[in-house]
Design an enzyme around this catalytic site. Structure first.
Site, PDB file in Angstrom:
ATOM      1  N   ASP A  98       0.804  -1.218   0.000  1.00  0.00           N
ATOM      2  CA  ASP A  98       0.000   0.000   0.000  1.00  0.00           C
ATOM      3  C   ASP A  98       0.838   1.269   0.000  1.00  0.00           C
ATOM      4  O   ASP A  98       0.361   2.331   0.383  1.00  0.00           O
ATOM      5  CB  ASP A  98      -0.920  -0.001   1.219  1.00  0.00           C
ATOM      6  CG  ASP A  98      -0.168  -0.297   2.517  1.00  0.00           C
ATOM      7  OD1 ASP A  98       1.050  -0.030   2.573  1.00  0.00           O
ATOM      8  OD2 ASP A  98      -0.803  -0.793   3.466  1.00  0.00           O
ATOM      9  N   GLU A 120      -0.448  -8.752  -1.802  1.00  0.00           N
ATOM     10  CA  GLU A 120      -1.031  -8.308  -0.543  1.00  0.00           C
ATOM     11  C   GLU A 120      -2.257  -7.429  -0.805  1.00  0.00           C
ATOM     12  O   GLU A 120      -2.414  -6.340  -0.261  1.00  0.00           O
ATOM     13  CB  GLU A 120      -0.014  -7.566   0.331  1.00  0.00           C
ATOM     14  CG  GLU A 120      -0.424  -7.477   1.791  1.00  0.00           C
ATOM     15  CD  GLU A 120       0.553  -6.684   2.647  1.00  0.00           C
ATOM     16  OE1 GLU A 120       1.214  -7.304   3.493  1.00  0.00           O
ATOM     17  OE2 GLU A 120       0.672  -5.453   2.455  1.00  0.00           O
ATOM     18  N   GLU A 134      -2.008   5.109   3.115  1.00  0.00           N
ATOM     19  CA  GLU A 134      -1.968   3.720   2.662  1.00  0.00           C
ATOM     20  C   GLU A 134      -3.351   3.165   2.311  1.00  0.00           C
ATOM     21  O   GLU A 134      -3.505   2.406   1.358  1.00  0.00           O
ATOM     22  CB  GLU A 134      -1.296   2.839   3.716  1.00  0.00           C
ATOM     23  CG  GLU A 134       0.207   3.049   3.853  1.00  0.00           C
ATOM     24  CD  GLU A 134       0.563   4.220   4.751  1.00  0.00           C
ATOM     25  OE1 GLU A 134       1.774   4.481   4.915  1.00  0.00           O
ATOM     26  OE2 GLU A 134      -0.365   4.885   5.294  1.00  0.00           O
ATOM     27  N   HIS A 204       6.330   4.251  14.121  1.00  0.00           N
ATOM     28  CA  HIS A 204       6.781   5.164  13.069  1.00  0.00           C
ATOM     29  C   HIS A 204       5.641   5.713  12.231  1.00  0.00           C
ATOM     30  O   HIS A 204       5.839   6.614  11.437  1.00  0.00           O
ATOM     31  CB  HIS A 204       7.760   4.437  12.134  1.00  0.00           C
ATOM     32  CG  HIS A 204       7.089   3.421  11.260  1.00  0.00           C
ATOM     33  ND1 HIS A 204       6.751   2.169  11.727  1.00  0.00           N
ATOM     34  CD2 HIS A 204       6.678   3.472   9.976  1.00  0.00           C
ATOM     35  CE1 HIS A 204       6.175   1.480  10.767  1.00  0.00           C
ATOM     36  NE2 HIS A 204       6.103   2.249   9.693  1.00  0.00           N
ATOM     37  N   ARG A 206       2.562   7.495  10.407  1.00  0.00           N
ATOM     38  CA  ARG A 206       2.210   8.911  10.297  1.00  0.00           C
ATOM     39  C   ARG A 206       1.114   9.313  11.287  1.00  0.00           C
ATOM     40  O   ARG A 206       1.155  10.393  11.877  1.00  0.00           O
ATOM     41  CB  ARG A 206       1.764   9.187   8.856  1.00  0.00           C
ATOM     42  CG  ARG A 206       1.573  10.639   8.490  1.00  0.00           C
ATOM     43  CD  ARG A 206       1.154  10.738   7.036  1.00  0.00           C
ATOM     44  NE  ARG A 206       2.169  10.186   6.144  1.00  0.00           N
ATOM     45  CZ  ARG A 206       3.148  10.888   5.579  1.00  0.00           C
ATOM     46  NH1 ARG A 206       3.228  12.179   5.817  1.00  0.00           N
ATOM     47  NH2 ARG A 206       4.011  10.319   4.771  1.00  0.00           N
ATOM     48  N   HIS A 237      13.080   4.661  14.102  1.00  0.00           N
ATOM     49  CA  HIS A 237      12.912   4.955  12.688  1.00  0.00           C
ATOM     50  C   HIS A 237      13.783   6.152  12.325  1.00  0.00           C
ATOM     51  O   HIS A 237      14.085   7.006  13.163  1.00  0.00           O
ATOM     52  CB  HIS A 237      11.435   5.262  12.400  1.00  0.00           C
ATOM     53  CG  HIS A 237      11.082   5.257  10.955  1.00  0.00           C
ATOM     54  ND1 HIS A 237      11.182   6.376  10.153  1.00  0.00           N
ATOM     55  CD2 HIS A 237      10.624   4.260  10.165  1.00  0.00           C
ATOM     56  CE1 HIS A 237      10.789   6.067   8.920  1.00  0.00           C
ATOM     57  NE2 HIS A 237      10.445   4.800   8.906  1.00  0.00           N
TER      58      HIS A 237
END
Length: 376
Positions: A98, A120, A134, A204, A206, A237
């Site tokens: 994604d 996926e 995503e 990590h 968003r 990250h």
């Protein structure tokens, strides 16, 4: 006569990890030309992940720039992939997951009327904004994919509800292929001097940037302050804002190890060494149950509900009290911990890449001389 060409596109560390087993499977077949094209949406982490599988990109667009926006990544990926296709051509374009790279790859294939295979496929949440971007990327890709390689029956059913009935195949998740391939490849011996338990924290995403990440870090600090046999390990990250917030709460905290992101084989070893995993990563949600590691998911929604249904993962969001209370319960209650630490993976059996290769070759009219490897 030129061999048919399959172009596999990857841009991020998760792309590389989950695409690598498919690329390796396809490269076994001399009657197809398998090309690995990377955008460089992530840079060092992408290269490290590919190197773990002995892979190097055949062509790298190197789009990454400091301070890049989603618009920058989308436009540079799309124009770069399109220019590559104009020069070399492709009979199939393939990408996983994604990411913005995957969306751009699918759109480039659509514009050139090249069959697009989505690895996926079918993961969904209830909101197009969560996770962002995503959820939009994977929904959009489903509109123009020719083959949808769904990791689970639930994913296939989600596609069916949206009207995608053709070209949907339940293959399992290639992430399980990847993690099992690394499992016996012993790497770093993590924290041999620590005799107690290890809690692994990765964050990590968003939607957790800013205040949610501070709440997560505060909950993690309380865990190590309460349980004196626990070592908290935090691979940070590379995003500087993520690092700043984690350090602001955890730097100097006793028994909290803030470390650089390990190479993928070392990270797999670290997961196996851990007793409890707190994460907002989709990939870790899939990988940890394969090793019997309970997972607390630091998100309000998940596109991977199979782990929650199976009882090996639980959604806790970013609320400090909720994270602390659930982690404490697992660390105190042996029966509750045992219930969540079943070594059961609802995401696949490690043969997804072979199934995808079989389907892609069949699309090209190539007989791989084997029976279909599943009955669904």
């Amino acid at each position: 006569m030129a061999k048919p060409r399959i172009v596999c596109v990857a841009g991020t560390r998760p792309d590389a990890i989950k695409s690598a087993p498919v690329v390796l499977e396809l490269k076994k077949w001399a009657d197809v030309d398998t090309v690995l094209l990377t955008t460089g949406q992530h840079r060092e982490m992408l290269d490290q992940a590919l190197a773990a599988f002995g892979l190097v990109a055949d062509h790298d667009l190197s789009i990454m720039q400091h301070g890049q926006t989603l618009c920058d990544v989308t436009s540079r990926s799309l124009s770069g992939i399109d220019a590559f296709l104009a020069e070399t051509g492709a009979d199939i374009l393939m990408a996983q997951g994604d990411t913005t790279t995957t969306f751009a790859a699918g759109l480039a294939a659509f514009y050139r009327k090249i069959p697009f295979c989505h690895i996926e496929a079918g993961l969904r949440t209830d909101s197009i904004w969560n996770p962002f971007p995503e959820e939009f990327n994977r929904r959009a890709v489903s509109l123009f994919a020719t083959h949808h390689y769904a990791p689970t029956r639930e994913s296939a059913e989600a596609l069916a509800r949206e009207g995608h009935a053709e070209g949907v195949f339940v293959t399992g998740n290639t992430g399980i292929d990847a993690v099992l391939a690394m499992a016996n490849n012993r790497q770093q011996d993590w924290f041999p001097e620590h005799a107690g338990r290890i809690v692994l924290l990765t964050t990590h995403r968003r939607e957790n940037w800013g205040e949610p990440q501070l709440r997560i870090a505060r909950a993690a600090r309380r865990i190590v302050q309460t349980f004196h046999d626990v070592l908290l390990v935090v691979p940070m990250h590379r995003n500087p804002d993520v690092r700043e917030r984690l350090r602001s709460v955890l730097q100097g905290c006793e028994r909290a190890a803030l470390i650089e992101p390990p190479d993928y084989p070392d990270f797999v070893t670290l997961m196996r060494r851990s007793d409890l995993i707190l994460t907002d990563s989709g990939g870790v949600q899939e990988e940890a149950p394969a090793f019997g590691k309970p997972v607390l998911v630091l998100r309000e929604t998940t596109e991977r509900p199979e782990g929650v249904t199976a009882g090996v993962a639980e959604l806790v969001g970013s609320d400090e009290e909720r994270i602390f209370e659930k982690a404490s319960q697992l660390l105190r209650d042996e029966s509750d911990y045992r219930r969540m630490s079943q070594a059961v993976s609802p995401y696949g059996d490690g043969r997804a890449s072979a199934r995808i290769r079989y389907l892609a070759l069949r699309m090209l009219g190539i007989d791989s001389r084997e029976e279909q490897m599943w009955t669904s």
